[in-house]
Design a protein around this motif. Structure first.
Motif, PDB file in Angstrom:
ATOM      1  N   VAL A 192       0.863  -1.184   0.000  1.00  0.00           N
ATOM      2  CA  VAL A 192       0.000   0.000   0.000  1.00  0.00           C
ATOM      3  C   VAL A 192       0.895   1.228   0.000  1.00  0.00           C
ATOM      4  O   VAL A 192       1.759   1.372   0.867  1.00  0.00           O
ATOM      5  CB  VAL A 192      -0.936   0.028   1.225  1.00  0.00           C
ATOM      6  N   ILE A 193       0.705   2.109  -0.972  1.00  0.00           N
ATOM      7  CA  ILE A 193       1.521   3.314  -1.083  1.00  0.00           C
ATOM      8  C   ILE A 193       0.614   4.543  -1.041  1.00  0.00           C
ATOM      9  O   ILE A 193      -0.388   4.611  -1.756  1.00  0.00           O
ATOM     10  CB  ILE A 193       2.344   3.330  -2.381  1.00  0.00           C
ATOM     11  N   ILE A 194       0.977   5.496  -0.191  1.00  0.00           N
ATOM     12  CA  ILE A 194       0.297   6.793  -0.164  1.00  0.00           C
ATOM     13  C   ILE A 194       1.061   7.713  -1.109  1.00  0.00           C
ATOM     14  O   ILE A 194       2.241   8.001  -0.891  1.00  0.00           O
ATOM     15  CB  ILE A 194       0.301   7.400   1.258  1.00  0.00           C
ATOM     16  N   SER A 195       0.428   8.166  -2.170  1.00  0.00           N
ATOM     17  CA  SER A 195       1.150   8.979  -3.150  1.00  0.00           C
ATOM     18  C   SER A 195       0.183   9.693  -4.088  1.00  0.00           C
ATOM     19  O   SER A 195      -0.960   9.258  -4.272  1.00  0.00           O
ATOM     20  CB  SER A 195       2.090   8.092  -3.981  1.00  0.00           C
ATOM     21  N   HIS A 196       0.656  10.808  -4.677  1.00  0.00           N
ATOM     22  CA  HIS A 196      -0.095  11.448  -5.763  1.00  0.00           C
ATOM     23  C   HIS A 196       0.781  11.574  -7.004  1.00  0.00           C
ATOM     24  O   HIS A 196       0.461  12.322  -7.921  1.00  0.00           O
ATOM     25  CB  HIS A 196      -0.641  12.822  -5.347  1.00  0.00           C
ATOM     26  N   GLN A 197       1.885  10.798  -7.047  1.00  0.00           N
ATOM     27  CA  GLN A 197       2.765  10.824  -8.205  1.00  0.00           C
ATOM     28  C   GLN A 197       2.212   9.941  -9.319  1.00  0.00           C
ATOM     29  O   GLN A 197       1.933   8.761  -9.115  1.00  0.00           O
ATOM     30  CB  GLN A 197       4.173  10.346  -7.812  1.00  0.00           C
ATOM     31  N   GLU A 198       2.072  10.518 -10.498  1.00  0.00           N
ATOM     32  CA  GLU A 198       1.446   9.808 -11.614  1.00  0.00           C
ATOM     33  C   GLU A 198       2.171   8.509 -11.953  1.00  0.00           C
ATOM     34  O   GLU A 198       1.533   7.487 -12.253  1.00  0.00           O
ATOM     35  CB  GLU A 198       1.390  10.712 -12.853  1.00  0.00           C
ATOM     36  N   ARG A 199       3.495   8.495 -11.899  1.00  0.00           N
ATOM     37  CA  ARG A 199       4.241   7.295 -12.278  1.00  0.00           C
ATOM     38  C   ARG A 199       3.998   6.157 -11.295  1.00  0.00           C
ATOM     39  O   ARG A 199       4.030   4.988 -11.682  1.00  0.00           O
ATOM     40  CB  ARG A 199       5.735   7.608 -12.396  1.00  0.00           C
ATOM     41  N   ILE A 200       3.760   6.485 -10.031  1.00  0.00           N
ATOM     42  CA  ILE A 200       3.423   5.446  -9.051  1.00  0.00           C
ATOM     43  C   ILE A 200       1.985   4.995  -9.263  1.00  0.00           C
ATOM     44  O   ILE A 200       1.679   3.796  -9.221  1.00  0.00           O
ATOM     45  CB  ILE A 200       3.645   5.957  -7.613  1.00  0.00           C
ATOM     46  N   LEU A 201       1.079   5.938  -9.527  1.00  0.00           N
ATOM     47  CA  LEU A 201      -0.310   5.597  -9.783  1.00  0.00           C
ATOM     48  C   LEU A 201      -0.449   4.680 -11.004  1.00  0.00           C
ATOM     49  O   LEU A 201      -1.285   3.775 -11.027  1.00  0.00           O
ATOM     50  CB  LEU A 201      -1.132   6.867 -10.003  1.00  0.00           C
ATOM     51  N   ASN A 202       0.389   4.891 -11.990  1.00  0.00           N
ATOM     52  CA  ASN A 202       0.294   4.128 -13.233  1.00  0.00           C
ATOM     53  C   ASN A 202       0.613   2.651 -13.069  1.00  0.00           C
ATOM     54  O   ASN A 202       0.195   1.831 -13.900  1.00  0.00           O
ATOM     55  CB  ASN A 202       1.223   4.733 -14.295  1.00  0.00           C
ATOM     56  N   ILE A 203       1.385   2.278 -12.040  1.00  0.00           N
ATOM     57  CA  ILE A 203       1.752   0.871 -11.880  1.00  0.00           C
ATOM     58  C   ILE A 203       0.876   0.167 -10.842  1.00  0.00           C
ATOM     59  O   ILE A 203       1.112  -0.994 -10.506  1.00  0.00           O
ATOM     60  CB  ILE A 203       3.239   0.709 -11.513  1.00  0.00           C
ATOM     61  N   ALA A 204      -0.143   0.860 -10.332  1.00  0.00           N
ATOM     62  CA  ALA A 204      -1.001   0.282  -9.300  1.00  0.00           C
ATOM     63  C   ALA A 204      -1.994  -0.724  -9.883  1.00  0.00           C
ATOM     64  O   ALA A 204      -2.515  -0.537 -10.977  1.00  0.00           O
ATOM     65  CB  ALA A 204      -1.766   1.394  -8.581  1.00  0.00           C
ATOM     66  N   ASP A 205      -2.238  -1.794  -9.132  1.00  0.00           N
ATOM     67  CA  ASP A 205      -3.332  -2.704  -9.467  1.00  0.00           C
ATOM     68  C   ASP A 205      -4.667  -2.034  -9.153  1.00  0.00           C
ATOM     69  O   ASP A 205      -5.657  -2.250  -9.837  1.00  0.00           O
ATOM     70  CB  ASP A 205      -3.231  -3.998  -8.645  1.00  0.00           C
ATOM     71  N   GLU A 206      -4.646  -1.223  -8.093  1.00  0.00           N
ATOM     72  CA  GLU A 206      -5.861  -0.534  -7.669  1.00  0.00           C
ATOM     73  C   GLU A 206      -5.507   0.824  -7.092  1.00  0.00           C
ATOM     74  O   GLU A 206      -4.521   0.949  -6.360  1.00  0.00           O
ATOM     75  CB  GLU A 206      -6.608  -1.360  -6.621  1.00  0.00           C
ATOM     76  N   ILE A 207      -6.290   1.831  -7.438  1.00  0.00           N
ATOM     77  CA  ILE A 207      -6.127   3.176  -6.886  1.00  0.00           C
ATOM     78  C   ILE A 207      -7.352   3.476  -6.026  1.00  0.00           C
ATOM     79  O   ILE A 207      -8.486   3.262  -6.448  1.00  0.00           O
ATOM     80  CB  ILE A 207      -5.997   4.233  -7.991  1.00  0.00           C
ATOM     81  N   ILE A 208      -7.087   3.966  -4.812  1.00  0.00           N
ATOM     82  CA  ILE A 208      -8.163   4.382  -3.916  1.00  0.00           C
ATOM     83  C   ILE A 208      -8.073   5.895  -3.779  1.00  0.00           C
ATOM     84  O   ILE A 208      -7.061   6.416  -3.311  1.00  0.00           O
ATOM     85  CB  ILE A 208      -8.046   3.710  -2.543  1.00  0.00           C
ATOM     86  N   LEU A 209      -9.089   6.587  -4.216  1.00  0.00           N
ATOM     87  CA  LEU A 209      -9.111   8.044  -4.194  1.00  0.00           C
ATOM     88  C   LEU A 209      -9.887   8.538  -2.975  1.00  0.00           C
ATOM     89  O   LEU A 209     -11.073   8.248  -2.828  1.00  0.00           O
ATOM     90  CB  LEU A 209      -9.737   8.570  -5.477  1.00  0.00           C
ATOM     91  N   LEU A 210      -9.185   9.267  -2.094  1.00  0.00           N
ATOM     92  CA  LEU A 210      -9.816   9.849  -0.920  1.00  0.00           C
ATOM     93  C   LEU A 210     -10.091  11.325  -1.144  1.00  0.00           C
ATOM     94  O   LEU A 210      -9.306  12.025  -1.787  1.00  0.00           O
ATOM     95  CB  LEU A 210      -8.910   9.715   0.313  1.00  0.00           C
ATOM     96  N   ALA A 211     -11.177  11.797  -0.579  1.00  0.00           N
ATOM     97  CA  ALA A 211     -11.490  13.227  -0.576  1.00  0.00           C
ATOM     98  C   ALA A 211     -12.376  13.493   0.629  1.00  0.00           C
ATOM     99  O   ALA A 211     -13.349  12.766   0.863  1.00  0.00           O
ATOM    100  CB  ALA A 211     -12.190  13.651  -1.867  1.00  0.00           C
ATOM    101  N   ASN A 212     -11.991  14.505   1.413  1.00  0.00           N
ATOM    102  CA  ASN A 212     -12.770  14.878   2.599  1.00  0.00           C
ATOM    103  C   ASN A 212     -12.985  13.705   3.558  1.00  0.00           C
ATOM    104  O   ASN A 212     -14.048  13.542   4.155  1.00  0.00           O
ATOM    105  CB  ASN A 212     -14.123  15.467   2.203  1.00  0.00           C
TER     106      ASN A 212
END
Length: 242
Positions: A192-212
């Protein structure tokens, strides 16, 4: 498998309770490379600290491999197989790199095996094995040594809190390569990686987007990135979700 059920977390701010996370539920199966992203203040790092046991939830439960770990501390969770990598790795004056790797592995590993872990993160073992974990090491070097300790621990769940923080472009490029290799080798563990870097997001099996403090969207890069990326960078797009 990690499972969070109805997790909430609040802090007191000038006598008023401020909710950071609200009724959050999710499952992370074994063999998954998951990236949690979102705007500043969305609760990303707080969520990571709750998973590790650094903070305790206001309400809700945390389960790891079917066991309720909500009331367990950092040490107990580490023994169960959860690792945590901080934004700024800790320096240990007087402790050598090989000492740290031996502590992480929990056994008296030899120099050759310690060197293998360093090689996996792109460090020349001959140059680092006897060095102290002190101010002589750069931020990028510390990050890679910290990842080497996680490899030595061979844990079931590895949590990285903004691993790109405080490192230069060259170190970041090496970090991406390391994560790509780790993703290929995932079997019965998860990352599990906490990040907003596009290159890290691109290799994810799943992205969880948090807001508020809540989950806004989950999915793979093809599903989630178009919502974040237009003409702006991911970080800017995340800020617009506030």
């Amino acid at each position: 498998m990690l499972e969070l059920k109805n997790l909430s977390y609040s802090v007191e701010d000038d006598g008023v309770q401020k909710e950071i996370l609200h009724d959050l539920s999710l499952k992370i199966d074994n063999g998954r490379f998951v990236v949690i992203t979102g705007p500043n203040g969305s609760g990303k790092s707080t969520l990571a600290r709750l998973i590790m046991g650094i903070e305790k939830p206001t309400s809700g439960r945390i389960f790891f491999d079917g066991q309720d770990v909500t009331d367990l501390g950092v040490t107990e969770r580490a023994r169960l197989g959860i690792s945590f990598a901080f934004q700024q790795p800790v320096r240990f004056k007087g402790i050598r790199v090989i000492d740290l790797l031996r502590l992480a592995s929990g056994k008296p590993i030899g120099v050759a095996q310690a060197c293998d872990y360093l090689s996996e993160v792109g460090l020349c073992a001959r140059d680092y094995i006897e060095r102290e974990i002190n101010a002589s090491l750069s931020g990028g070097e510390l990050k890679r040594i910290e990842i080497a300790t996680l490899l030595a621990r061979q844990t079931k769940l590895s949590v990285f809190d903004e691993p790109e923080a405080g490192i230069d472009l060259w170190s970041f490029q090496n970090l991406i390569r390391i994560f790509e290799n780790m993703r290929k080798q995932i079997k019965d563990s998860s990352i599990v990686i906490i990040s907003h870097q596009e290159r890290i997001l691109n290799i994810a099996d799943e992205i969880i987007l948090l807001a508020n403090g809540s989950i806004k969207k989950t999915g793979d890069a093809a599903e989630v990135l178009p919502e974040l990326i237009g003409t702006a960078a991911v970080a800017d797009a995340c800020e617009r979700l506030k």
